[in-house]
Design a protein around this motif. Structure first.
Motif, PDB file in Angstrom:
ATOM      1  N   THR B 107      26.817  60.659  42.755  1.00 16.47           N
ATOM      2  CA  THR B 107      25.692  59.738  42.915  1.00 16.47           C
ATOM      3  C   THR B 107      24.379  60.512  42.948  1.00 16.47           C
ATOM      4  O   THR B 107      23.327  59.948  42.688  1.00 16.47           O
ATOM      5  CB  THR B 107      25.790  58.890  44.201  1.00 16.47           C
ATOM      6  OG1 THR B 107      25.948  59.774  45.304  1.00 16.47           O
ATOM      7  CG2 THR B 107      26.937  57.930  44.161  1.00 16.47           C
ATOM      8  N   GLY B 108      24.453  61.811  43.275  1.00 13.45           N
ATOM      9  CA  GLY B 108      23.232  62.612  43.302  1.00 13.45           C
ATOM     10  C   GLY B 108      22.915  63.266  41.967  1.00 13.45           C
ATOM     11  O   GLY B 108      21.849  63.845  41.810  1.00 13.45           O
ATOM     12  N   VAL B 109      23.832  63.184  41.006  1.00 14.68           N
ATOM     13  CA  VAL B 109      23.544  63.745  39.684  1.00 14.68           C
ATOM     14  C   VAL B 109      22.521  62.848  38.996  1.00 14.68           C
ATOM     15  O   VAL B 109      22.682  61.635  38.979  1.00 14.68           O
ATOM     16  CB  VAL B 109      24.834  63.847  38.836  1.00 14.68           C
ATOM     17  CG1 VAL B 109      24.518  64.155  37.391  1.00 14.68           C
ATOM     18  CG2 VAL B 109      25.741  64.920  39.412  1.00 14.68           C
ATOM     19  N   PRO B 110      21.439  63.427  38.464  1.00 18.50           N
ATOM     20  CA  PRO B 110      20.375  62.608  37.877  1.00 18.50           C
ATOM     21  C   PRO B 110      20.923  61.646  36.825  1.00 18.50           C
ATOM     22  O   PRO B 110      21.794  62.009  36.034  1.00 18.50           O
ATOM     23  CB  PRO B 110      19.458  63.636  37.227  1.00 18.50           C
ATOM     24  CG  PRO B 110      19.705  64.900  37.951  1.00 18.50           C
ATOM     25  CD  PRO B 110      21.138  64.858  38.373  1.00 18.50           C
ATOM     26  N   SER B 111      20.381  60.417  36.820  1.00 15.69           N
ATOM     27  CA  SER B 111      20.906  59.415  35.903  1.00 15.69           C
ATOM     28  C   SER B 111      20.660  59.813  34.454  1.00 15.69           C
ATOM     29  O   SER B 111      21.416  59.425  33.566  1.00 15.69           O
ATOM     30  CB  SER B 111      20.289  58.051  36.208  1.00 15.69           C
ATOM     31  OG  SER B 111      18.897  58.103  36.034  1.00 15.69           O
ATOM     32  N   VAL B 112      19.625  60.616  34.220  1.00 13.97           N
ATOM     33  CA  VAL B 112      19.342  61.024  32.844  1.00 13.97           C
ATOM     34  C   VAL B 112      20.503  61.864  32.298  1.00 13.97           C
ATOM     35  O   VAL B 112      20.810  61.822  31.101  1.00 13.97           O
ATOM     36  CB  VAL B 112      18.000  61.799  32.777  1.00 13.97           C
ATOM     37  CG1 VAL B 112      18.090  63.168  33.413  1.00 13.97           C
ATOM     38  CG2 VAL B 112      17.534  61.940  31.340  1.00 13.97           C
ATOM     39  N   ILE B 113      21.182  62.580  33.184  1.00 15.85           N
ATOM     40  CA  ILE B 113      22.310  63.418  32.753  1.00 15.85           C
ATOM     41  C   ILE B 113      23.464  62.536  32.257  1.00 15.85           C
ATOM     42  O   ILE B 113      24.162  62.890  31.312  1.00 15.85           O
ATOM     43  CB  ILE B 113      22.780  64.325  33.909  1.00 15.85           C
ATOM     44  CG1 ILE B 113      21.678  65.316  34.295  1.00 15.85           C
ATOM     45  CG2 ILE B 113      24.057  65.075  33.552  1.00 15.85           C
ATOM     46  CD1 ILE B 113      21.446  66.420  33.293  1.00 15.85           C
ATOM     47  N   ALA B 114      23.633  61.370  32.886  1.00 16.56           N
ATOM     48  CA  ALA B 114      24.679  60.455  32.410  1.00 16.56           C
ATOM     49  C   ALA B 114      24.401  60.062  30.967  1.00 16.56           C
ATOM     50  O   ALA B 114      25.318  59.982  30.140  1.00 16.56           O
ATOM     51  CB  ALA B 114      24.729  59.217  33.304  1.00 16.56           C
ATOM     52  N   GLY B 115      23.120  59.820  30.655  1.00 18.54           N
ATOM     53  CA  GLY B 115      22.755  59.482  29.287  1.00 18.54           C
ATOM     54  C   GLY B 115      23.005  60.636  28.332  1.00 18.54           C
ATOM     55  O   GLY B 115      23.547  60.450  27.238  1.00 18.54           O
ATOM     56  N   VAL B 116      22.630  61.845  28.750  1.00 12.15           N
ATOM     57  CA  VAL B 116      22.837  63.022  27.910  1.00 12.15           C
ATOM     58  C   VAL B 116      24.328  63.220  27.636  1.00 12.15           C
ATOM     59  O   VAL B 116      24.740  63.509  26.511  1.00 12.15           O
ATOM     60  CB  VAL B 116      22.252  64.282  28.588  1.00 12.15           C
ATOM     61  CG1 VAL B 116      22.576  65.529  27.776  1.00 12.15           C
ATOM     62  CG2 VAL B 116      20.755  64.144  28.754  1.00 12.15           C
ATOM     63  N   ALA B 201      22.195  49.706  38.397  1.00  8.73           N
ATOM     64  CA  ALA B 201      22.337  49.983  36.963  1.00  8.73           C
ATOM     65  C   ALA B 201      21.324  49.173  36.161  1.00  8.73           C
ATOM     66  O   ALA B 201      20.781  49.659  35.168  1.00  8.73           O
ATOM     67  CB  ALA B 201      23.761  49.661  36.510  1.00  8.73           C
ATOM     68  N   ALA B 202      21.035  47.954  36.619  1.00 10.02           N
ATOM     69  CA  ALA B 202      20.102  47.102  35.878  1.00 10.02           C
ATOM     70  C   ALA B 202      18.703  47.716  35.829  1.00 10.02           C
ATOM     71  O   ALA B 202      17.942  47.452  34.908  1.00 10.02           O
ATOM     72  CB  ALA B 202      20.038  45.717  36.514  1.00 10.02           C
ATOM     73  N   GLY B 203      18.370  48.541  36.820  1.00 10.56           N
ATOM     74  CA  GLY B 203      17.044  49.134  36.860  1.00 10.56           C
ATOM     75  C   GLY B 203      16.948  50.485  36.181  1.00 10.56           C
ATOM     76  O   GLY B 203      15.877  51.064  36.123  1.00 10.56           O
ATOM     77  N   GLU B 204      18.062  50.994  35.692  1.00 12.16           N
ATOM     78  CA  GLU B 204      18.061  52.341  35.108  1.00 12.16           C
ATOM     79  C   GLU B 204      17.544  52.325  33.678  1.00 12.16           C
ATOM     80  O   GLU B 204      18.074  51.610  32.833  1.00 12.16           O
ATOM     81  CB  GLU B 204      19.490  52.915  35.114  1.00 12.16           C
ATOM     82  CG  GLU B 204      19.957  53.385  36.474  1.00 12.16           C
ATOM     83  CD  GLU B 204      19.245  54.643  36.934  1.00 12.16           C
ATOM     84  OE1 GLU B 204      18.478  55.231  36.138  1.00 12.16           O
ATOM     85  OE2 GLU B 204      19.464  55.042  38.085  1.00 12.16           O
ATOM     86  N   ALA B 205      16.544  53.141  33.407  1.00 17.27           N
ATOM     87  CA  ALA B 205      16.051  53.268  32.037  1.00 17.27           C
ATOM     88  C   ALA B 205      16.490  54.583  31.415  1.00 17.27           C
ATOM     89  O   ALA B 205      16.844  54.636  30.241  1.00 17.27           O
ATOM     90  CB  ALA B 205      14.530  53.169  32.023  1.00 17.27           C
ATOM     91  N   ALA B 206      16.478  55.662  32.214  1.00 21.31           N
ATOM     92  CA  ALA B 206      16.685  57.003  31.660  1.00 21.31           C
ATOM     93  C   ALA B 206      17.980  57.134  30.850  1.00 21.31           C
ATOM     94  O   ALA B 206      17.947  57.645  29.725  1.00 21.31           O
ATOM     95  CB  ALA B 206      16.643  58.036  32.781  1.00 21.31           C
ATOM     96  N   PRO B 207      19.128  56.655  31.349  1.00 20.16           N
ATOM     97  CA  PRO B 207      20.355  56.849  30.566  1.00 20.16           C
ATOM     98  C   PRO B 207      20.389  55.983  29.307  1.00 20.16           C
ATOM     99  O   PRO B 207      21.144  56.276  28.387  1.00 20.16           O
ATOM    100  CB  PRO B 207      21.466  56.447  31.533  1.00 20.16           C
ATOM    101  CG  PRO B 207      20.808  55.598  32.541  1.00 20.16           C
ATOM    102  CD  PRO B 207      19.403  56.054  32.648  1.00 20.16           C
ATOM    103  N   LEU B 208      19.567  54.926  29.278  1.00 17.65           N
ATOM    104  CA  LEU B 208      19.596  54.034  28.114  1.00 17.65           C
ATOM    105  C   LEU B 208      18.718  54.535  26.980  1.00 17.65           C
ATOM    106  O   LEU B 208      18.843  54.075  25.845  1.00 17.65           O
ATOM    107  CB  LEU B 208      19.157  52.622  28.520  1.00 17.65           C
ATOM    108  CG  LEU B 208      20.048  51.925  29.547  1.00 17.65           C
ATOM    109  CD1 LEU B 208      19.523  50.530  29.843  1.00 17.65           C
ATOM    110  CD2 LEU B 208      21.488  51.853  29.061  1.00 17.65           C
ATOM    111  N   LEU B 209      17.823  55.478  27.289  1.00 14.81           N
ATOM    112  CA  LEU B 209      16.918  55.993  26.249  1.00 14.81           C
ATOM    113  C   LEU B 209      17.698  56.550  25.069  1.00 14.81           C
ATOM    114  O   LEU B 209      17.285  56.424  23.923  1.00 14.81           O
ATOM    115  CB  LEU B 209      16.029  57.106  26.810  1.00 14.81           C
ATOM    116  CG  LEU B 209      14.968  56.733  27.827  1.00 14.81           C
ATOM    117  CD1 LEU B 209      14.312  57.989  28.363  1.00 14.81           C
ATOM    118  CD2 LEU B 209      13.924  55.841  27.169  1.00 14.81           C
TER     119      LEU B 209
END
Lengths: 324, 280
Positions: B107-116, B201-209
């Motif tokens: 949960t502490g791993v940045p959400s942008v990393i999930a996208g990457v 999840a609905a508020g996450e933008a970074a992984p969806l980029l």
């Protein structure tokens, strides 16, 4: 017990197929559990394989390379500008955020009227639920201009001699990103600090009171030392959030791939680099270098979170008096 | 001292107050039922030839967010709940602790990393699907799985041991005890935990980029990019067109309202459940 009755060990009645259904169920939930552990290794594995090109080109020199130039004639990729901005913005966030978070946590655990504690604590936790892109939007439209017109000129006037507050006052820079991050980490630090402060045993406080300590002395001598590692863990957790925050930073930092020269420099953190350049990288080397930077971010955030969780697990577990 | 700490508490409420105030002020007037359903408009700041700017709407983004978080919930809830059952119901095993700990760290791993992670995986194995509903769903699932795991764990822990022991003593097999008694007892807390992770999840933008990517159109199949509320806010916020910026505020206001409502409701539910479990 009547010694004449034959002793029969209590046994659960047998059910048909009980053995294998239980086994299947165990297998399914164990698989899901292992999947969670597998996930973190899968993330690391993909990032490692995809950063291979950059790693074989630069090795660990990537970590000390200070230039990032994507022009085809002179491609060079070094991570220092992004690592520096990531650390600087997070440091600003903690310097501003920590005192406010700790102060509010103390207020909520020791000084606020009882009827206020619950609702106010909830409101502070709600701050953490607002999406980061909304913080970024607000930072872009309101905080940035306010920084440009009010805060940054004042900082330049009074602290310009330090050299850290010079340059164009644009409001989209390292400082603004740091302030947005401060706003975003405060609820995390405040809420968890409050939890650890609330876990200080009553006897500890009563002992201090019985020695004639004032309220503030109780806080300072009986509560803070006891809750220290919990507050520290909360702060590290906040740091982890600041290090990896993407949208709010991307929208307020100015996105410039060079080493910062002052707090008014436009910059780029590792996460904003990824957000801006991953999908439109100029070639395989840049793509790989961005993933390499992402791998560094992953390693930092895992390390930070492991430390924070170990501290918090110990504190909160001991205080609950159970082995949950 | 209390004056200083009270000032700290008030100071940190100012940004929250201002964000909600500005979103209500700038997004509120735009918000209407038709805005929720209409398509994205052409960018426009001033009337052209006397034709006023089209207000348009955020229909595709609302639809996309619904599809993405709905599918992500379908993926992550079974996995997260099962992992939580393993960690709580089979406790005492080293693995259970390891799972809780890993979920906490995840949960502490940045959400942008999930996208990457999802982006890089599909670049290697299925480049045609890189920008699609599928990758967007998977990226959000990576974020949701650890959160669902942890919230379900907390929920299962509120069920007293005596309940399990009573069921087992009646000879009910472990799997039925777990699913039909423990999980059902903890259901309100589990559902609110799921709701909270859905809203996160609905508020996450970074992984969806780099996955869902965004699209001016609505849903066009699982293999195509799709719009989402946070993506719309990000893209429209930095535009120079008044009608786009107003829609971004409307989208922000909708997200804030949904998130505040679910958070407050879930707190009330969990508090009530904890009281009930303690027999108060």
């Amino acid at each position: 017990m009547d010694p004449t009755t034959p002793s029969s060990p209590i046994r659960a009645p047998r059910h048909r197929g009980r053995g294998w259904t239980d086994l299947v169920f165990f297998g399914l939930v164990a698989f899901a559990g292992l999947f969670v552990i597998f996930l973190i290794f899968a993330i690391a594995a993909i990032l490692i394989t995809q950063s291979h090109l950059a790693f074989s080109t630069y090795g660990f020199g990537f970590l000390v390379g200070t230039r990032w130039n994507i022009s085809p004639t002179e491609q060079v990729y070094g991570a220092v500008p992004f690592i520096a901005d990531t650390l600087i913005t997070s440091a600003i966030a903690l310097v501003i955020g920590f005192p406010l978070a700790l102060g509010s946590a103390l207020f909520l655990t020791t000084q606020a009227p009882r009827w206020l504690r619950g609702p106010l604590g909830t409101v502070i936790e709600l701050l953490a639920a607002i999406p980061s892109v909304v913080y970024g939007f607000w930072g872009l439209i309101f905080l940035g201009p306010y920084m440009r017109t009010t805060v940054e000129p004042a900082l330049h006037r009074y602290l310009g001699w330090t050299g850290g507050f010079n340059g164009n006052e644009t409001g989209t820079d390292v400082l603004t990103a740091g302030v947005i991050l401060a706003i975003m980490v405060i609820p995390t630090i405040s809420a968890i600090s409050r939890e650890t402060l609330a876990a200080v045993p009553v006897a500890q406080k009563e002992a201090a009171l019985s020695l004639g300590a004032t309220d503030w002395e109780v806080t300072r001598t009986a509560m803070l030392p006891y809750a220290r590692s919990g507050v520290f863990g909360a702060t590290i957790l906040g740091l982890g959030r600041a290090l990896g925050e993407t949208m709010a930073v991307t929208m307020t930092i100015g996105n410039h791939d060079a080493l910062p020269t002052s707090f008014f420099s436009q910059g780029q953190t590792i996460s904003s680099l990824i957000a801006n350049e991953l999908t439109n990288s100029a070639g395989p080397l840049q793509y790989s270098a961005i993933i390499y930077a992402g791998l560094i971010l992953l390693a930092i955030s895992i390390a930070v979170n492991v430390v924070a969780r170990l501290l918090l697990w110990r504190v909160l577990r001991v205080s609950r008096g159970s082995v949950e | 001292m209390s004056a200083i700490t009270a000032a700290c508490a008030i100071a940190i409420l100012i940004p929250l107050g201002d964000i909600i105030y500005q979103a209500a002020l700038l997004g509120g007037p735009t918000l209407s039922f038709s805005v929720l359903t209409a398509g994205l408009p052409q960018p426009c700041s001033v009337p052209v030839n006397g034709v006023p700017c089209a207000v348009g709407g955020i229909g595709p983004a609302l639809q996309g967010t619904g599809i993405l978080v709905g599918l992500a919930a379908l993926v992550s809830v079974p996995i997260g709940l099962a992992a939580a059952i393993f960690a709580v119901e089979y406790r005492g095993r080293f693995l259970g602790t390891a799972i809780s700990f890993t979920a906490d760290v995840l949960t502490g791993v940045p959400s942008v990393i999930a996208g990457v992670f999802i982006y890089a995986y599909f670049v290697i194995y299925d480049p045609a699907l890189v920008f699609s509903v599928i990758t967007g769903t998977l990226a959000l699932s990576v974020i949701m799985i650890p959160i669902v795991t942890r919230t379900c764990e907390e929920a299962l822990r509120t069920v007293p041991h005596a309940v399990r022991e009573a069921a087992l003593a009646l000879g009910i097999p472990k799997w039925r005890t777990t699913l039909q008694i423990v999980v059902v007892s903890a259901l309100p807390a589990i559902l609110t935990g799921i709701l909270l992770s859905v809203m996160r999840a609905a508020g996450e933008a970074a992984p969806l980029l780099f996955t869902a990517f965004g699209s001016r159109l609505g849903f066009e199949g699982f293999n195509n990019p799709i719009e989402a509320l946070p993506l719309l806010i990000y893209n429209f916020a930095e535009s120079a067109s008044n009608n786009w910026i107003h829609l971004a505020w409307a989208a922000a206001l909708i997200l804030i309202i949904l998130i505040l409502i679910t958070n407050i409701l879930s707190r009330l539910t969990i508090a009530r459940m904890v009281r009930r479990m303690r027999g108060e």
